[in-house]
Enzyme design. Structure first.
Site, mmCIF file in Angstrom:
data_model
loop_
_atom_site.group_PDB
_atom_site.id
_atom_site.type_symbol
_atom_site.label_atom_id
_atom_site.label_comp_id
_atom_site.label_asym_id
_atom_site.label_seq_id
_atom_site.Cartn_x
_atom_site.Cartn_y
_atom_site.Cartn_z
ATOM 1 N N GLY A 43 15.258 55.103 65.617
ATOM 2 C CA GLY A 43 16.531 55.788 65.712
ATOM 3 C C GLY A 43 16.834 56.167 67.152
ATOM 4 O O GLY A 43 15.966 56.133 68.028
ATOM 5 N N CYS A 44 18.082 56.533 67.398
ATOM 6 C CA CYS A 44 18.501 56.856 68.763
ATOM 7 C C CYS A 44 17.867 58.150 69.267
ATOM 8 O O CYS A 44 17.265 58.175 70.352
ATOM 9 C CB CYS A 44 20.019 56.928 68.843
ATOM 10 S SG CYS A 44 20.807 57.961 67.578
#
Length: 341
Positions: free
Chosen positions: A150-151
């Site tokens: 994920g970011c």
């Protein structure tokens, strides 16, 4: 050498658009399939004007068509839905790079706690490789299924892992405040993300129990060789893209500025996409947007005795599509920066 044939499933979202932007300039790739149920039959240039002139046309997702035209498939889909495509495509021998959360967490109980549903394909978890090249490059080389990070996790795991591995910071009482641009919420019509709500506004959200929390704790725990619990407070800020994470940690008795710099040098001096700015320097999102870089800065606070680490990434590039392409480059033995610089 023949070009790698690419399918992008879910190409009409922000991550899908970013994949297209980067892959269309990749000399070793040819995009053969782009899918979107809602936009099937439409030219990509009509939906994304930046691609005007491209011959690519959206099609409805069909695993038989995808398998027949592709060597590798990028799944830019919501969690839960990605697994529905991963299972049949892997059976057909394709490489699958999943940008959703479906294969990031190793524990199905934790997945259900945070995603409110049973894991859609638990049998594949043992085969999934966490797609953070700076941490798992050798595993990525041999992988058939990549779970792209994920970011937010990318912006936190990269700066903290070397410090935890070298026992320079305590695994206890880590506090992370992360600021993200609105594109991190995805391409959807939702009151909270329309311009009048986001403009001139900065606000925290999901201050406990954010879905990225267990992913962050899983990977930091692996670096520290112990279980970790952190406070993670994400914020929405009125910019299109970019993440700035500020991390406050307690140092150990082994900590020194020299050891910290040595730990970062050992971890990242040969990495193309991690830039350690040095002591007292703070990263800025405007210097990483539209790029695959993660910039890291750090400062020791003599007043409180705490180490403050900052990082910046582009949530759509290093935090999603760029990192996915970096993984693809590794799998196929290409220059890791191909299509990214």
């Amino acid at each position: 050498m023949s070009k790698i044939k690419i399918a992008v499933v879910g190409a009409s979202g922000y991550s899908g658009e970013e994949l297209l932007r980067l892959l269309l300039r990749h000399d070793s790739c040819e995009i053969s399939v782009i899918t979107s149920r809602q936009n099937a039959g439409a030219k990509v240039g009509d939906f994304f004007p930046r691609f005007t002139g491209s011959k690519l046309v959206f099609s409805a997702p069909d695993t038989e068509e995808i398998a027949g035209k592709s060597d590798v498939v990028f799944l830019a889909l919501p969690h839960g839905l990605a697994a529905e495509f991963a299972v049949p495509l892997l059976k057909k021998g394709l490489k699958v790079i999943d940008l959703s959360a479906d294969f990031r967490l190793k524990d199905t109980v934790v997945y259900k706690k945070y995603y409110k549903e049973d894991h859609p394909a638990p049998a594949l978890l043992k085969d999934a490789v966490y797609g953070l090249p700076e941490r798992y490059r050798s595993e990525i080389k041999k992988a058939k299924l990549i779970a792209c990070p994920g970011c937010y996790p990318t912006s936190i795991i990269l700066p903290l892992s070397p410090l935890l591995e070298n026992k320079l910071i305590s695994p206890e009482n880590i506090v992370v405040n992360s600021l993200s641009g609105v594109s991190g919420a995805g391409r959807k019509v939702d009151l909270a993300y329309i311009f009048p709500e986001c403009n001139e506004s900065m606000r925290a959200y999901a201050v406990t129990g954010h879905r990225h929390l267990p992913e962050i704790e899983q990977e930091l725990g692996a670096a520290a060789s112990c279980d970790i619990k952190i406070n993670f407070v994400p914020h929405l800020i009125p910019v299109n893209r970019g993440i700035n994470s500020t991390i406050v940690t307690n140092v150990t008795k082994d900590f020194s500025k020299e050891k910290l710099e040595a730990a970062y040098k050992k971890a990242y001096s040969n990495e193309k996409f991690v830039r350690v700015l040095g002591y007292g320097k703070q990263p800025d999102t405007k210097y990483v947007t539209m790029s695959n870089y993660c910039d890291i800065g750090f400062t020791f606070d003599e007043h409180t005795g705490k180490l403050i680490v900052n990082s910046c990434i582009d949530n759509l590039t290093k935090g999603a599509s760029g990192q996915a392409i970096q993984c693809m480059n590794i799998i196929f033995g290409l220059d890791e920066s191909a299509g990214l610089l």
